[in-house]
Design a protein around this motif. Structure first.
Motif, short mmCIF file in Angstrom:
data_model
loop_
_atom_site.label_atom_id
_atom_site.label_comp_id
_atom_site.label_asym_id
_atom_site.label_seq_id
_atom_site.Cartn_x
_atom_site.Cartn_y
_atom_site.Cartn_z
N VAL A 1 36.26 33.75 31.57
CA VAL A 1 35.21 33.27 32.36
C VAL A 1 34.22 32.58 31.37
CG1 VAL A 1 33.16 33.79 33.90
CG2 VAL A 1 35.48 34.54 34.40
N PHE A 2 33.68 33.37 30.37
CA PHE A 2 32.65 33.03 29.45
C PHE A 2 33.09 31.73 28.70
CE2 PHE A 2 30.68 32.94 25.23
CZ PHE A 2 29.31 32.80 25.40
N THR B 1 18.74 27.54 26.15
CA THR B 1 19.04 27.78 24.59
C THR B 1 19.15 29.06 24.29
OG1 THR B 1 18.86 25.34 24.33
CG2 THR B 1 19.39 26.78 22.62
N GLU B 2 17.98 29.59 24.67
CA GLU B 2 17.53 30.88 24.04
C GLU B 2 18.39 31.86 25.02
OE1 GLU B 2 13.59 33.72 23.65
OE2 GLU B 2 13.38 31.72 23.97
N ARG B 3 18.23 31.56 26.25
CA ARG B 3 19.07 32.56 27.19
C ARG B 3 20.46 32.65 26.71
NH1 ARG B 3 20.45 36.58 30.14
NH2 ARG B 3 22.15 36.20 31.36
N THR C 1 28.76 35.74 19.05
CA THR C 1 27.51 36.43 19.35
C THR C 1 26.95 36.02 20.49
OG1 THR C 1 27.38 35.54 16.89
CG2 THR C 1 25.25 36.62 18.28
N GLN C 2 27.44 34.76 21.20
CA GLN C 2 27.03 34.45 22.28
C GLN C 2 27.61 35.08 23.35
OE1 GLN C 2 27.85 30.20 22.96
NE2 GLN C 2 27.10 29.55 20.94
N MET D 1 27.73 39.55 27.23
CA MET D 1 28.34 41.04 28.04
C MET D 1 27.12 41.93 28.11
SD MET D 1 31.29 40.92 28.76
CE MET D 1 31.69 42.63 29.00
N LYS D 2 26.34 41.91 27.10
CA LYS D 2 25.14 42.85 27.00
C LYS D 2 24.26 42.52 28.36
CE LYS D 2 21.40 43.90 23.90
NZ LYS D 2 20.74 43.31 23.22
N GLY D 3 24.01 41.26 28.63
CA GLY D 3 23.08 41.04 29.76
C GLY D 3 23.85 41.39 30.97
#
Lengths: 336, 313, 308
Positions: free
Chosen positions: C23-24, C53-55, C64-65, C70-72
């Motif tokens: 999905v990502f 961009t920050e989000r 990393t993105q 995933m962390k979010g």
């Protein structure tokens, strides 16, 4: 407690007379049983012997009243249990006869037991449904039963599922289930066919013991003449839906009166006939949709004469007291 | 994979006896007689003929819409907004004053194009992955099976929304994007059918026997099992064709499918539904055509399956 | 049982990362301008651009993105939509009515499917069986985009039997028509699988045994046969949930029910990429978790798997 009104304890235990069963399918009518006759007394073992497709299992299912209908229909005859015709009573009474009075064990215990319920549940169910026992009481009785059929550690195994048992142990569970409600008649349909030879002997021994203890009538359905010789009192040989010969076990082995029985006996491999050719029965049993005229065995019979190829089929000749054979030439067969 | 050869090998008369089957003479052309039996069954099946006729009409409509209507579906005049039936505009006019009948007829083309192309794509991917997983087994199978698990971990429409959104470009009509989206997301059932067919055939007794007699299992599989599994493969694809057409309409309805002036039943339904109180025909007719098309392909698949597998009835 | 659960959990972890990664990746990978892709065709302001961009950590590496995404997801931080609302708050607002709708649909569908499936299996070849077979075929072929508007038109607007739309605090009655529409998505398959499964099980040897035990016909069917027949039906629930999620998007859009699906549908129309991705990701996770639960339920129903 009588499950069926009108039962006379002095009447004969079980008497099957002129039973006819047919299967109506889209490919035609298959006459699976064409006039089966036999009787059974308490404590006695009657073996019903025949090749696959001769109607022996269908007869058993008709007696139990568990024939799938459609396609199976009982078209004629009577099944008398203690003076009551089972074919003439309402289904609700018939249902109570099952397991209570006449019980049955099946060939392949793995598929005959419900895979998703524990053995304990399937045993206790009988007590709960038929005797109205509480769960605890039913469980206690189930453990007793498993003990009686000599399953080691019955108490711990009660919560196991059928697939966790070995073949022999599973068949013991089946036997326990059949005996739960103290039936007077036990029908065993090929009870040992799916088992190893050593286990077969154990199971047959267990059956014989339990039968003696309870004075049950046992109908043993099999195609194995070896099993029959050890345990049966009398034998009914079936061919194409008819009982072609009925006799005490000793007589039949000593002097068969029907060519089919004789051929069956000759086809058993024997140690003292090492090196000789085995006598097999020529041809195949007839298709039940198309049974030969006259005697159904005539195309495979070495005694067959013109009379055998014409209707009516041979009647049940009285060969000796308590002994019948459906062969016009039974004297020849006996005398040879 | 040299698969095309394997399939033609079924048609060609074999010069050598094919293992244990060859000995029984007549039974060596069993695959063909199975198909023959199935055809006899199919011919008698009314549902089969109904679906064949429906499919034929829809295909005709997709190929030559002018046979059915001479009106231009894009010639809309607001003056006709929600107007009743006139002349050849049998179903009246929609919100924008377009001829509903013409628009519905022309809608068949995109449905069929997207449906067939995406199903073919799914079929090719499924055939390839299914054969590979079944034939090689081991880690190939493990990797592919986990891949399928991951695919099935995303509810279909959600995945389609994201993927289609990603693939569609600003100016295009979205046909290619939707085709790719559906093809890439729906191959799993086709792959599963092929995989289990190959695995089942590997375990057949006569394949094992044939191997002992020196025939390569690959040849036995190709000769005896693939023809049978092709039947279920085709059934899966026929039904998939129907559901892909429905999915195209759903994506278009939501605004992530066909767009920019493309004619699609899904878009028509989406546009007409807010006005259902005022004008029912612009909503009802594309709905009926869409449902009939999907039904036709699903019935066709059902009928073929019944013919090949009578015991399921 | 333990080994089964562990294996399933491992598979689930793999599927989980795989599915969310897909999905990502679909959303962000290989985009010339991922921000424009998120925002679709509408222009984005410089401040939005910075926030996004920050989000999404767009100036960092792809993996990393993914890690931040995933962390979010796992900490419940779903970011903000292009309209500036917190997505988690929108979700909190939207899910109750959707869950109500979905549960109602599942209950209706399962009840009808199992009862009718058992009856047509018992009387197979009879009138009831043939009528249900044809009915399921028709329902099976009805795309939800046809069924939902037509049901609303006929039963909601023309006949007026049901309210044609529902609000956030809708009663069960308000949700009945959309739930029927939604349930019809899964009812046909469930019914057919139940029927086939019961037909197969009726032929099983253990049924003969149950009858030989003198059990009533009702007990043989509803205790012995049904428990076995439900095993394949239960596995459908997991797949069905995916269908229900998809169906809810269309159904809620048509019936104006302000639930999760409605929000997704609106986000698609308004081209609010972050909102679509946020909601879809959460649904994917729910779908995976439910499927795991279904697998465990499956083991509870079938002891042969439990003791594997």
């Amino acid at each position: 407690m009588d499950v069926v009104p009108g039962v006379d304890p002095r009447a004969p235990l079980l008497e099957v007379t002129d039973l006819h069963v047919e299967f109506r399918t889209q490919y035609g009518v298959a006459k699976a049983v064409n006039g089966a006759n036999f009787w059974l007394s308490p404590g006695e073992t009657l073996a019903i012997l025949g090749e696959s497709g001769c109607g022996k299992s269908v007869t058993a299912q008709a007696i139990m009243g568990i024939l799938e209908s459609p396609p199976g229909y009982i078209t004629k005859g009577s099944i008398m249990y203690r003076g009551v015709d089972l074919l003439g009573i309402p289904e609700e009474q018939r249902r109570k006869v099952r397991a209570n009075r006449i019980a049955m064990i099946f060939q392949d215990a793995l598929s005959a037991l419900n895979p998703v319920y524990t053995v304990g549940f399937q045993l206790a169910e009988l007590f709960r449904m038929h005797r109205g026992m509480s769960r605890a009481e039913a469980k206690r009785r189930s453990i007793e039963l498993l003990d009686q059929v000599k399953i080691p550690g019955a108490k711990d195994r009660i919560n196991d599922y059928p697939h966790q048992f070995s073949g022999g142990m599973r068949q013991r569970v089946m036997i326990a289930m059949a005996l739960a409600l103290d039936p007077e008649v036990l029908i065993a349909d090929e009870p040992t066919t799916a088992l190893d030879v050593t286990v077969q002997a154990q199971i047959m021994g267990l059956l014989a013991d339990l039968q003696k203890q309870r004075n049950m009538g046992l109908i043993l359905i099999t195609h194995d003449m070896g099993v029959v010789a050890d345990v049966a009192d009398r034998i009914s040989v079936m061919y194409a839906g008819k009982v072609v010969e009925e006799a005490p076990v000793y007589d039949i082995y000593a002097r068969p009166a029907h060519p089919y029985t004789r051929a069956l006996l000759e086809s058993i491999p024997r140690l003292d006939m090492k090196g000789q050719q085995l006598n097999v029965i020529r041809g195949l049993p007839p298709a039940l949709t198309d049974v030969p005229r006259g005697c159904a065995f005539n195309p495979r019979c070495r005694y067959a004469k013109d009379a055998c190829r014409q209707d009516p089929a041979p009647p049940a000749y009285s060969v000796a007291p308590h002994r019948t054979a459906r062969c016009h030439f039974f004297r020849e067969v006996l005398g040879e | 994979m040299s698969d095309p050869n394997a399939i033609t090998a079924v048609e060609a008369p074999s010069l050598q006896p094919a293992g244990p089957r060859g000995r029984r003479g007549k039974s060596s052309d069993k695959p063909r007689s199975l198909a023959g039996d199935a055809w006899i069954d199919l011919r008698r099946n009314k549902i089969f003929w109904v679906s064949v006729v429906l499919v034929a009409v829809i295909l005709l409509m997709a190929a030559w819409p002018t046979l059915f209507t001479s009106a231009d579906p894009r010639a809309c005049t607001l003056a006709n907004q929600h107007g009743g039936a006139t002349g050849t505009a049998y179903f009246g006019y929609d919100f924008q004053g377009c001829d509903v009948f013409a628009k519905t007829v022309y809608g068949a083309r995109n449905s069929i194009i997207v449906g067939i192309m995406s199903t073919l794509l799914a079929g090719v991917i499924g055939l390839f992955f299914g054969l590979a997983a079944g034939y090689f087994g081991g880690w190939v199978d493990a990797v592919l099976s986990r891949g399928v698990d991951i695919m099935l971990g995303i509810p279909f429409l959600l995945g389609a929304i994201v993927l289609s959104n990603r693939l569609v470009t600003e100016k295009s009509d979205g046909v290619l994007a939707v085709t790719l989206t559906l093809g890439l997301l729906t191959w799993t059932s086709a792959a599963r059918v092929m995989r289990s067919a190959v695995i089942a055939s590997k375990n057949q007794d006569y394949v094992a026997a044939g191997r002992m007699l020196g025939a390569t299992p690959y040849r036995l599989m190709a000769r005896h099992i693939l023809p049978n599994s092709i039947a279920s493969f085709i059934v899966v694809l026929t039904i998939l064709l129907g559901t892909n057409i429905a999915s195209e309409a759903t994506l278009s309805f939501l605004g992530v499918g066909l767009k920019n002036d493309a004619i699609s039943w899904g878009i028509s339904i989406s546009e007409a539904s807010p006005y259902a109180r005022v004008a029912t025909e612009p909503l009802v007719w594309p709905s009926i055509f869409l449902a009939a098309t999907v039904l036709a392909f699903i019935m066709l698949g059902d009928a073929i399956r019944d013919a090949f597998d009578p015991k399921l009835r | 049982m333990f080994r089964y659960i562990v294996r399933r959990l491992l598979q689930m972890v793999l599927t989980f990362f795989g599915a969310t990664f897909v999905v990502f990746a679909l959303t962000f990978a290989n985009q010339d301008d991922p921000l424009q892709a998120l925002a679709g065709e509408r222009p984005i302001t410089e401040s939005q651009r910075l926030a996004l961009t920050e989000r999404y950590h767009l100036n960092e590496s792809f993996l990393t993105q993914y890690w931040y995404y995933m962390k979010g997801l796992l900490t419940g931080d779903l970011g903000t939509s292009l309209t500036g609302q917190k997505i988690s708050a929108m979700l909190a607002n939207a899910w109750p009515v959707t869950v109500k709708l979905a549960l109602l649909a599942i209950v209706i569908a399962a009840t009808i499917a199992v009862t009718a499936g058992v009856y047509s299996a018992i009387k197979r070849g009879g009138l009831f069986d043939n009528v249900t077979l044809i009915a399921t075929l028709v329902v099976l072929a009805m795309p939800i985009v046809v069924l939902a508007p037509l049901a609303q038109l006929i039963f909601g607007i023309k006949l007026g039997w049901f309210p044609p739309t529902a609000t956030r605090d809708a009663s069960l009655w308000d949700l009945l028509l959309p739930a029927l529409v939604l349930g019809s998505l899964v009812i046909a398959t469930e019914l057919r699988v139940t029927r086939t499964s019961v037909v197969e099980n009726l032929r099983a040897d253990y049924v003969r045994t149950a009858r030989a035990k003198g059990l009533t016909r009702r007990r043989v069917i509803w205790v012995h046969v049904l428990r076995n027949s439900l095993i394949p039906v239960v596995t459908l629930i997991g797949v069905d949930l995916g269908g229900l999620m998809s169906g809810a998007i269309v159904t809620e859009k048509i019936f104006n029910i302000p639930g999760v699906g409605f929000n997704i549908a609106r986000a698609i129309t308004t081209e609010d990429g972050p909102l679509v991705v946020g909601f879809v990701s959460v649904l994917v996770i729910i779908f995976l978790v439910v499927n795991l639960l279904v697998d465990l339920l499956y083991a509870a129903l079938d002891p042969r798997i439990r003791y594997e």
